[in-house]
Write a protein that holds these residues in place. Structure first.
Motif, PDB file in Angstrom:
ATOM      1  N   ALA A  59       0.801  -1.228   0.000  1.00 40.85           N
ATOM      2  CA  ALA A  59       0.000   0.000   0.000  1.00 40.85           C
ATOM      3  C   ALA A  59       0.839   1.287   0.000  1.00 40.85           C
ATOM      4  CB  ALA A  59      -0.970  -0.008   1.181  1.00 40.85           C
ATOM      5  N   PRO A  60       1.900   1.406   0.821  1.00 42.54           N
ATOM      6  CA  PRO A  60       2.695   2.649   0.791  1.00 42.54           C
ATOM      7  C   PRO A  60       3.308   2.933  -0.583  1.00 42.54           C
ATOM      8  CG  PRO A  60       3.177   1.399   2.777  1.00 42.54           C
ATOM      9  CD  PRO A  60       2.362   0.500   1.892  1.00 42.54           C
ATOM     10  N   LEU A  61       3.794   1.892  -1.248  1.00 42.31           N
ATOM     11  CA  LEU A  61       4.375   2.070  -2.576  1.00 42.31           C
ATOM     12  C   LEU A  61       3.309   2.413  -3.609  1.00 42.31           C
ATOM     13  CD1 LEU A  61       6.866  -0.920  -2.449  1.00 42.31           C
ATOM     14  CD2 LEU A  61       7.496   1.491  -2.584  1.00 42.31           C
ATOM     15  N   GLU A  62       2.104   1.881  -3.429  1.00 40.31           N
ATOM     16  CA  GLU A  62       0.996   2.193  -4.325  1.00 40.31           C
ATOM     17  C   GLU A  62       0.649   3.677  -4.243  1.00 40.31           C
ATOM     18  OE1 GLU A  62      -2.369   1.881  -6.896  1.00 40.31           O
ATOM     19  OE2 GLU A  62      -0.565   0.677  -6.629  1.00 40.31           O
ATOM     20  N   ARG A  63       0.593   4.198  -3.026  1.00 45.76           N
ATOM     21  CA  ARG A  63       0.268   5.618  -2.867  1.00 45.76           C
ATOM     22  C   ARG A  63       1.365   6.496  -3.447  1.00 45.76           C
ATOM     23  NH1 ARG A  63      -0.015  10.096   1.759  1.00 45.76           N
ATOM     24  NH2 ARG A  63      -1.342  11.496   0.564  1.00 45.76           N
ATOM     25  N   LEU A  64       2.621   6.142  -3.176  1.00 48.84           N
ATOM     26  CA  LEU A  64       3.741   6.929  -3.699  1.00 48.84           C
ATOM     27  C   LEU A  64       3.747   6.928  -5.220  1.00 48.84           C
ATOM     28  CD1 LEU A  64       6.328   8.544  -3.299  1.00 48.84           C
ATOM     29  CD2 LEU A  64       7.578   6.375  -3.163  1.00 48.84           C
ATOM     30  N   LYS A  65       3.428   5.809  -5.829  1.00 46.91           N
ATOM     31  CA  LYS A  65       3.395   5.736  -7.288  1.00 46.91           C
ATOM     32  C   LYS A  65       2.396   6.739  -7.856  1.00 46.91           C
ATOM     33  CE  LYS A  65       0.709   3.324  -9.686  1.00 46.91           C
ATOM     34  NZ  LYS A  65      -0.128   2.291 -10.344  1.00 46.91           N
ATOM     35  N   ILE A  66       1.203   6.793  -7.265  1.00 44.02           N
ATOM     36  CA  ILE A  66       0.176   7.711  -7.749  1.00 44.02           C
ATOM     37  C   ILE A  66       0.617   9.163  -7.554  1.00 44.02           C
ATOM     38  CG2 ILE A  66      -2.206   8.497  -7.428  1.00 44.02           C
ATOM     39  CD1 ILE A  66      -2.931   5.663  -6.630  1.00 44.02           C
ATOM     40  N   ILE A  88       6.414  11.241   3.114  1.00 49.89           N
ATOM     41  CA  ILE A  88       5.051  10.888   3.531  1.00 49.89           C
ATOM     42  C   ILE A  88       5.021  10.566   5.017  1.00 49.89           C
ATOM     43  CG2 ILE A  88       3.174   9.222   3.246  1.00 49.89           C
ATOM     44  CD1 ILE A  88       4.034   8.936   0.315  1.00 49.89           C
ATOM     45  N   TRP A  89       6.008   9.795   5.473  1.00 52.00           N
ATOM     46  CA  TRP A  89       6.057   9.414   6.891  1.00 52.00           C
ATOM     47  C   TRP A  89       6.233  10.652   7.776  1.00 52.00           C
ATOM     48  CZ3 TRP A  89       5.355   4.953   9.613  1.00 52.00           C
ATOM     49  CH2 TRP A  89       5.780   4.945  10.938  1.00 52.00           C
ATOM     50  N   LYS A  90       7.086  11.581   7.339  1.00 54.05           N
ATOM     51  CA  LYS A  90       7.370  12.780   8.131  1.00 54.05           C
ATOM     52  C   LYS A  90       6.171  13.704   8.196  1.00 54.05           C
ATOM     53  CE  LYS A  90      10.534  16.742   8.362  1.00 54.05           C
ATOM     54  NZ  LYS A  90      11.700  17.423   7.722  1.00 54.05           N
ATOM     55  N   THR A  91       5.489  13.895   7.078  1.00 55.54           N
ATOM     56  CA  THR A  91       4.399  14.870   7.011  1.00 55.54           C
ATOM     57  C   THR A  91       3.041  14.295   7.389  1.00 55.54           C
ATOM     58  OG1 THR A  91       4.125  14.393   4.631  1.00 55.54           O
ATOM     59  CG2 THR A  91       5.570  16.241   5.248  1.00 55.54           C
ATOM     60  N   GLU A  92       2.823  12.988   7.184  1.00 53.15           N
ATOM     61  CA  GLU A  92       1.497  12.412   7.420  1.00 53.15           C
ATOM     62  C   GLU A  92       1.490  11.221   8.369  1.00 53.15           C
ATOM     63  OE1 GLU A  92      -1.058  12.231   3.836  1.00 53.15           O
ATOM     64  OE2 GLU A  92       0.753  12.836   2.748  1.00 53.15           O
ATOM     65  N   MET A  97       0.890   6.612   5.118  1.00 52.04           N
ATOM     66  CA  MET A  97       1.464   5.544   4.291  1.00 52.04           C
ATOM     67  C   MET A  97       0.373   4.665   3.685  1.00 52.04           C
ATOM     68  SD  MET A  97       4.769   6.066   4.591  1.00 52.04           S
ATOM     69  CE  MET A  97       5.706   4.583   4.260  1.00 52.04           C
ATOM     70  N   PHE A  98      -0.753   4.567   4.404  1.00 51.68           N
ATOM     71  CA  PHE A  98      -1.835   3.688   3.947  1.00 51.68           C
ATOM     72  C   PHE A  98      -3.081   4.466   3.536  1.00 51.68           C
ATOM     73  CE2 PHE A  98       0.947   0.931   6.302  1.00 51.68           C
ATOM     74  CZ  PHE A  98       0.874  -0.279   5.634  1.00 51.68           C
ATOM     75  N   LYS A  99      -2.921   5.776   3.287  1.00 53.40           N
ATOM     76  CA  LYS A  99      -4.072   6.572   2.861  1.00 53.40           C
ATOM     77  C   LYS A  99      -4.614   6.031   1.541  1.00 53.40           C
ATOM     78  CE  LYS A  99      -4.182  11.071   3.402  1.00 53.40           C
ATOM     79  NZ  LYS A  99      -3.922  12.523   3.202  1.00 53.40           N
ATOM     80  N   GLY A 100      -5.900   5.837   1.485  1.00 53.82           N
ATOM     81  CA  GLY A 100      -6.532   5.321   0.272  1.00 53.82           C
ATOM     82  C   GLY A 100      -6.527   3.815   0.173  1.00 53.82           C
TER      83      GLY A 100
END
Length: 354
Positions: A59-66, A88-92, A97-100
């Motif tokens: 999931a974290p890599l999926e979000r980063l890809k988008i 993402i980890w620092k700001t959210e 990491m698992f948003k969406g």
């Protein structure tokens, strides 16, 4: 007493009739209706579990890809896989990491269930027609026929769940600065439907259809063809008793995922950009004054390709490709292996390679 004898006789006759019907179905190579329905349900469950497990794992890599695919080139936040995940980890935090992912699973579970089941049914139908045309009763599926069956499965599954994919993309990308804020899947679906119309739920559908043919088709074709080759050739002692181990199946799935995603990736980028068109944090273009940056709008798939290459270069079609293999390869591998393992646990006789 006589009535009891009559009831026993009727019960015996019913049992004999049922056994005769089951024998008839077995002789004709057809499953009894109740057994066939149960087998369908088990197959759908196996496909759904496979999809949920495989996507949650990456999931974290999926979000980063988008985020990499749609980020504004004039305001770069994510420069690569490691930096992007750290940002993402620092700001959210962990939730970021698992948003969406909840929306993604809500989409991928039915998508995966329909995809695997459709592939099995398409394979049986194509194999039947192939045997009829060739006149060879024991003919088996060729890699090209598997590609066709996979393409059919991908189109059916993608079309059935596309609105979920569309809102999942928006939920994944949205921030406090986004033009709209969705509270969840249902709210996103109803808001898009009300404010943008039903056609908006299928933005980017055409490149998805075109992209799913090589992507899903190659996934199934490469996976099954590799398994078939390994079982027949038995190289390096990888196969024992005509069965592949979990590690070997994972390797086959990884190879399938690598081939499929590399071929279809530009279409995935275009699909995502069409879905995010008009959003503040999405791709934009410098306007006439040389300073302001307006979000790009696309009139269609060809226009999206043209503007992406024109303003950002050909390399923009492969934005996010670096984290994508890291995500797709294990995701596809886990999905195939989980599917077969769950079907074994549920006691479904037919597996995708049978």
């Amino acid at each position: 007493m006589a009535s009891e004898d009559v009831k026993r006789s009727e019960s015996a006759v019913t049992t004999i009739v049922n056994l005769a019907e089951e024998a008839k179905f077995a002789k004709e190579g057809v499953q009894a209706p109740s057994h066939a329905f149960l087998s369908i349900c088990k197959s759908l469950v196996a496909g759904g579990v496979a999809g949920g497990v495989s996507r949650s794992a990456v999931a974290p890599l999926e979000r980063l890809k988008i985020l990499l695919q749609v980020q504004n080139p004039h305001g770069i936040k994510y420069n690569g896989t490691i930096q992007g995940l750290k940002y993402i980890w620092k700001t959210e935090g962990f939730r970021g990491m698992f948003k969406g992912n909840g929306t993604n699973c809500a989409r991928i579970i039915p998508n995966s269930a329909v995809k695997f089941f459709s592939y099995e049914e398409a394979s049986k139908g194509i194999l039947y027609l192939y045997r009829q045309q060739s006149g060879i009763e024991d003919a088996q599926l060729t890699p090209l026929l598997r590609l066709g069956a996979g393409a059919c499965a991908g189109i059916i599954a993608m079309s059935a769940t596309y609105p979920m994919d569309m809102v999942r993309g928006r939920l994944t990308v949205q921030t406090e600065m986004s033009p709209r804020h969705y509270r969840g899947i249902f709210h996103a679906l109803t808001t898009v439907l009300w404010e943008e119309g039903p056609r908006a739920l299928y933005k980017g559908w055409l490149p998805s259809v075109i992209g799913v043919v090589p992507y899903v088709g190659l996934n199934f074709a490469v996976y099954e063809s590799l398994k078939d080759w390994l079982i027949k050739r038995r190289p390096f002692g990888l196969v024992e008793d005509s069965e592949l181990g979990v590690t070997t199946k994972l390797a086959c799935g990884a190879a399938a995922g690598t081939v499929g995603q590399t071929v279809a990736y530009p279409l995935d980028v275009i699909r995502r950009r069409m879905q995010m068109a008009g959003w503040k944090d999405a791709a934009s273009v410098v306007t006439g004054d040389g300073n302001s940056k307006a979000p790009l709008e696309y009139t269609g798939m060809v226009d999206a390709f043209r503007k992406t290459v024109r303003y950002e270069g050909f390399g923009a079609l492969y934005k996010g490709l670096v984290p994508n293999p890291v995500k797709v390869v294990p995701s596809i591998a886990i999905a195939f292996v989980t599917y077969e393992l769950v079907k074994d646990v549920l006691g479904v006789e037919l597996r995708i390679s049978d």
